[in-house]
Design a protein around this motif. Structure first.
Motif, PDB file in Angstrom:
ATOM      1  N   ALA A  36       0.826  -1.202   0.000  1.00  0.00           N
ATOM      2  CA  ALA A  36       0.000   0.000   0.000  1.00  0.00           C
ATOM      3  C   ALA A  36       0.860   1.251   0.000  1.00  0.00           C
ATOM      4  O   ALA A  36       0.609   2.208  -0.745  1.00  0.00           O
ATOM      5  CB  ALA A  36      -0.935  -0.010   1.215  1.00  0.00           C
ATOM      6  N   TRP A  37       1.903   1.252   0.841  1.00  0.00           N
ATOM      7  CA  TRP A  37       2.798   2.416   0.877  1.00  0.00           C
ATOM      8  C   TRP A  37       3.523   2.588  -0.459  1.00  0.00           C
ATOM      9  O   TRP A  37       3.697   3.703  -0.946  1.00  0.00           O
ATOM     10  CB  TRP A  37       3.821   2.274   1.999  1.00  0.00           C
ATOM     11  N   ALA A  38       3.954   1.470  -1.055  1.00  0.00           N
ATOM     12  CA  ALA A  38       4.642   1.546  -2.344  1.00  0.00           C
ATOM     13  C   ALA A  38       3.735   2.152  -3.410  1.00  0.00           C
ATOM     14  O   ALA A  38       4.174   2.967  -4.228  1.00  0.00           O
ATOM     15  CB  ALA A  38       5.121   0.155  -2.762  1.00  0.00           C
ATOM     16  N   ALA A  39       2.461   1.769  -3.390  1.00  0.00           N
ATOM     17  CA  ALA A  39       1.506   2.319  -4.344  1.00  0.00           C
ATOM     18  C   ALA A  39       1.345   3.827  -4.154  1.00  0.00           C
ATOM     19  O   ALA A  39       1.350   4.602  -5.115  1.00  0.00           O
ATOM     20  CB  ALA A  39       0.155   1.618  -4.188  1.00  0.00           C
ATOM     21  N   LEU A  40       1.201   4.256  -2.912  1.00  0.00           N
ATOM     22  CA  LEU A  40       1.069   5.684  -2.624  1.00  0.00           C
ATOM     23  C   LEU A  40       2.323   6.450  -3.022  1.00  0.00           C
ATOM     24  O   LEU A  40       2.251   7.539  -3.603  1.00  0.00           O
ATOM     25  CB  LEU A  40       0.782   5.889  -1.133  1.00  0.00           C
ATOM     26  N   LEU A  41       3.496   5.896  -2.715  1.00  0.00           N
ATOM     27  CA  LEU A  41       4.744   6.589  -3.009  1.00  0.00           C
ATOM     28  C   LEU A  41       4.959   6.764  -4.503  1.00  0.00           C
ATOM     29  O   LEU A  41       5.442   7.808  -4.953  1.00  0.00           O
ATOM     30  CB  LEU A  41       5.917   5.835  -2.383  1.00  0.00           C
ATOM     31  N   ARG A  42       4.628   5.760  -5.283  1.00  0.00           N
ATOM     32  CA  ARG A  42       4.802   5.871  -6.732  1.00  0.00           C
ATOM     33  C   ARG A  42       3.993   7.033  -7.285  1.00  0.00           C
ATOM     34  O   ARG A  42       4.482   7.842  -8.085  1.00  0.00           O
ATOM     35  CB  ARG A  42       4.404   4.559  -7.424  1.00  0.00           C
ATOM     36  N   VAL A  43       2.745   7.120  -6.875  1.00  0.00           N
ATOM     37  CA  VAL A  43       1.887   8.195  -7.359  1.00  0.00           C
ATOM     38  C   VAL A  43       2.327   9.547  -6.802  1.00  0.00           C
ATOM     39  O   VAL A  43       2.384  10.549  -7.518  1.00  0.00           O
ATOM     40  CB  VAL A  43       0.416   7.904  -7.002  1.00  0.00           C
ATOM     41  N   ALA A  44       2.650   9.587  -5.508  1.00  0.00           N
ATOM     42  CA  ALA A  44       3.050  10.844  -4.876  1.00  0.00           C
ATOM     43  C   ALA A  44       4.297  11.417  -5.523  1.00  0.00           C
ATOM     44  O   ALA A  44       4.356  12.613  -5.862  1.00  0.00           O
ATOM     45  CB  ALA A  44       3.280  10.633  -3.385  1.00  0.00           C
ATOM     46  N   ALA A  82       9.131   0.480   2.161  1.00  0.00           N
ATOM     47  CA  ALA A  82       8.635   1.053   0.916  1.00  0.00           C
ATOM     48  C   ALA A  82       9.402   2.323   0.539  1.00  0.00           C
ATOM     49  O   ALA A  82       9.692   2.558  -0.644  1.00  0.00           O
ATOM     50  CB  ALA A  82       7.140   1.351   1.046  1.00  0.00           C
ATOM     51  N   LEU A  83       9.743   3.152   1.521  1.00  0.00           N
ATOM     52  CA  LEU A  83      10.507   4.373   1.250  1.00  0.00           C
ATOM     53  C   LEU A  83      11.892   4.048   0.690  1.00  0.00           C
ATOM     54  O   LEU A  83      12.366   4.691  -0.259  1.00  0.00           O
ATOM     55  CB  LEU A  83      10.633   5.203   2.529  1.00  0.00           C
ATOM     56  N   VAL A  84      12.542   3.068   1.271  1.00  0.00           N
ATOM     57  CA  VAL A  84      13.865   2.671   0.792  1.00  0.00           C
ATOM     58  C   VAL A  84      13.780   2.166  -0.651  1.00  0.00           C
ATOM     59  O   VAL A  84      14.655   2.448  -1.478  1.00  0.00           O
ATOM     60  CB  VAL A  84      14.466   1.601   1.724  1.00  0.00           C
ATOM     61  N   GLN A  85      12.709   1.463  -0.985  1.00  0.00           N
ATOM     62  CA  GLN A  85      12.542   0.916  -2.331  1.00  0.00           C
ATOM     63  C   GLN A  85      12.455   2.008  -3.398  1.00  0.00           C
ATOM     64  O   GLN A  85      12.808   1.772  -4.552  1.00  0.00           O
ATOM     65  CB  GLN A  85      11.301   0.021  -2.389  1.00  0.00           C
ATOM     66  N   VAL A  86      11.989   3.207  -3.023  1.00  0.00           N
ATOM     67  CA  VAL A  86      11.864   4.289  -4.009  1.00  0.00           C
ATOM     68  C   VAL A  86      12.960   5.336  -3.855  1.00  0.00           C
ATOM     69  O   VAL A  86      12.846   6.440  -4.386  1.00  0.00           O
ATOM     70  CB  VAL A  86      10.472   4.960  -3.937  1.00  0.00           C
ATOM     71  N   GLY A  87      14.035   4.994  -3.139  1.00  0.00           N
ATOM     72  CA  GLY A  87      15.210   5.859  -3.132  1.00  0.00           C
ATOM     73  C   GLY A  87      15.442   6.702  -1.903  1.00  0.00           C
ATOM     74  O   GLY A  87      16.379   7.514  -1.875  1.00  0.00           O
ATOM     75  N   PHE A  88      14.635   6.540  -0.869  1.00  0.00           N
ATOM     76  CA  PHE A  88      14.894   7.258   0.380  1.00  0.00           C
ATOM     77  C   PHE A  88      16.000   6.538   1.157  1.00  0.00           C
ATOM     78  O   PHE A  88      16.127   5.312   1.085  1.00  0.00           O
ATOM     79  CB  PHE A  88      13.636   7.327   1.243  1.00  0.00           C
ATOM     80  N   GLY A  89      16.774   7.285   1.909  1.00  0.00           N
ATOM     81  CA  GLY A  89      17.816   6.700   2.740  1.00  0.00           C
ATOM     82  C   GLY A  89      18.018   7.532   3.993  1.00  0.00           C
ATOM     83  O   GLY A  89      17.545   8.672   4.095  1.00  0.00           O
ATOM     84  N   TRP A  90      18.713   6.956   4.954  1.00  0.00           N
ATOM     85  CA  TRP A  90      18.952   7.637   6.232  1.00  0.00           C
ATOM     86  C   TRP A  90      20.373   8.175   6.266  1.00  0.00           C
ATOM     87  O   TRP A  90      21.331   7.443   6.024  1.00  0.00           O
ATOM     88  CB  TRP A  90      18.723   6.671   7.395  1.00  0.00           C
ATOM     89  N   ARG A  91      20.519   9.475   6.565  1.00  0.00           N
ATOM     90  CA  ARG A  91      21.817  10.138   6.609  1.00  0.00           C
ATOM     91  C   ARG A  91      22.171  10.631   8.006  1.00  0.00           C
ATOM     92  O   ARG A  91      23.021  11.492   8.163  1.00  0.00           O
ATOM     93  CB  ARG A  91      21.850  11.307   5.619  1.00  0.00           C
ATOM     94  N   GLY A  92      21.513  10.101   9.014  1.00  0.00           N
ATOM     95  CA  GLY A  92      21.892  10.412  10.382  1.00  0.00           C
ATOM     96  C   GLY A  92      21.017  11.409  11.102  1.00  0.00           C
ATOM     97  O   GLY A  92      21.253  11.691  12.282  1.00  0.00           O
ATOM     98  N   HIS A  93      19.987  11.968  10.450  1.00  0.00           N
ATOM     99  CA  HIS A  93      19.084  12.885  11.141  1.00  0.00           C
ATOM    100  C   HIS A  93      18.017  12.102  11.906  1.00  0.00           C
ATOM    101  O   HIS A  93      17.490  11.105  11.399  1.00  0.00           O
ATOM    102  CB  HIS A  93      18.410  13.827  10.155  1.00  0.00           C
ATOM    103  N   VAL A  94      17.687  12.573  13.109  1.00  0.00           N
ATOM    104  CA  VAL A  94      16.647  11.948  13.927  1.00  0.00           C
ATOM    105  C   VAL A  94      15.739  13.017  14.513  1.00  0.00           C
ATOM    106  O   VAL A  94      16.135  14.181  14.676  1.00  0.00           O
ATOM    107  CB  VAL A  94      17.250  11.087  15.070  1.00  0.00           C
ATOM    108  N   VAL A 128      14.893  10.190  10.185  1.00  0.00           N
ATOM    109  CA  VAL A 128      14.378  11.068   9.138  1.00  0.00           C
ATOM    110  C   VAL A 128      15.000  10.589   7.826  1.00  0.00           C
ATOM    111  O   VAL A 128      16.212  10.734   7.617  1.00  0.00           O
ATOM    112  CB  VAL A 128      14.736  12.545   9.397  1.00  0.00           C
ATOM    113  N   LEU A 129      14.193   9.982   6.952  1.00  0.00           N
ATOM    114  CA  LEU A 129      14.695   9.477   5.685  1.00  0.00           C
ATOM    115  C   LEU A 129      14.660  10.594   4.648  1.00  0.00           C
ATOM    116  O   LEU A 129      13.750  11.430   4.642  1.00  0.00           O
ATOM    117  CB  LEU A 129      13.866   8.288   5.210  1.00  0.00           C
ATOM    118  N   GLU A 130      15.659  10.590   3.756  1.00  0.00           N
ATOM    119  CA  GLU A 130      15.811  11.658   2.768  1.00  0.00           C
ATOM    120  C   GLU A 130      15.894  11.074   1.363  1.00  0.00           C
ATOM    121  O   GLU A 130      16.471  10.014   1.146  1.00  0.00           O
ATOM    122  CB  GLU A 130      17.095  12.451   3.033  1.00  0.00           C
ATOM    123  N   ARG A 131      15.330  11.804   0.412  1.00  0.00           N
ATOM    124  CA  ARG A 131      15.438  11.459  -1.003  1.00  0.00           C
ATOM    125  C   ARG A 131      15.843  12.726  -1.744  1.00  0.00           C
ATOM    126  O   ARG A 131      15.095  13.686  -1.812  1.00  0.00           O
ATOM    127  CB  ARG A 131      14.121  10.913  -1.550  1.00  0.00           C
TER     128      ARG A 131
END
Length: 249
Positions: A119-127, A221-233, A241-244
């Motif tokens: 479900a999250w993957a579907a939302l992320l693709r459209v968003a 799902a976020l990681v699958q579309v290119g988000f990653g963690w760079r150390g922010h919390v 806090v994931l970043e893309r």
């Protein structure tokens, strides 16, 4: 509206009345969106009940000053004594101020983890398809802040070890009283100098950068579309806090 085969799910703009009663990943009711925010829901069929929802907010660095902790390292070394110690640190900063943000995550209770991830993957693709053209040539990330860990009593180890010394109110009570922008006020109370995370209890140290169990499907799902963690919390519970970032940056 997008047809998401083979499941047959659809992603649509949300109706205000159906989102108002949904409970977020952190167990809190969703705040009212800003006028310019975009909100989507995924459904098993057009017009059916909402299975999950998320929102997108365009960042503005001129009016939206925000703060997070950045996890880093301090090294203490003494060659003559043959000592070398790496200490985890927290530093309050505004690195991601002005970022676009995905927020307002909520999911139906009956979804299992696999269906929630879908479900999250579907939302992320459209968003991401909908908002990427608005980014233009600006080097600006899109972020998603996930709720942090809680213990068996429902308390945040990070808040108990750090935040409550500067704001004595219970974490959930503070969030309820001050609303979605309360962390902006919290940032003015927290120390601006380097904080050694190694001085915090082990439970708090272990919680930094870790997402709540309820957010694991979303994180995947976020990681699958290119988000990653760079150390922010997050300031309150230490959630990641994931970043893309735009391609090529």
């Amino acid at each position: 509206m997008s047809d998401l085969s083979p499941a047959g799910w659809t992603v649509e703009a949300a109706r205000a009345e159906e989102v108002a009663g949904m409970v977020g990943l952190d167990g809190c009711a969703l705040p009212a969106p800003d006028a310019d925010d975009l909100t989507w829901v995924v459904r098993a069929q057009p017009g059916g009940a909402a299975l999950a929802t998320m929102r997108w907010r365009r960042g503005n660095s001129d009016t939206d000053l925000r703060a997070w902790f950045r996890l880093g390292w301090a090294v203490h070394a003494a060659d003559d004594l043959k000592l070398f110690r790496r200490q985890r640190t927290l530093l309050l900063g505004h690195d991601l101020t002005g970022a676009d943000e995905l927020y307002g995550f909520a999911t139906a209770a009956e979804l299992g983890e696999d269906r929630a991830t879908a479900a999250w993957a579907a939302l992320l693709r459209v968003a991401l398809q909908a908002v990427t053209p608005a980014l233009g040539d600006e080097v600006r990330p899109c972020i998603a802040q996930l709720p942090g860990l809680r213990d068996d009593a429902g308390l945040s180890p990070v808040w108990q070890a750090l935040g409550r010394h500067f704001h004595a109110q219970d974490l959930d009570a503070a969030q309820h009283q001050h609303g979605p922008g309360w962390e902006r006020h919290m940032a003015t109370l927290l120390p601006r100098h380097l904080v050694y995370a190694s001085l915090l209890p082990a439970t708090a140290q272990g919680a930094l950068g870790r997402a709540a169990a309820s957010a694991q499907a979303l994180r995947q799902a976020l990681v699958q579309v290119g988000f990653g963690w760079r150390g922010h919390v997050g300031l309150a519970d230490g959630g990641p806090v994931l970043e893309r970032w735009p391609s090529g940056f």
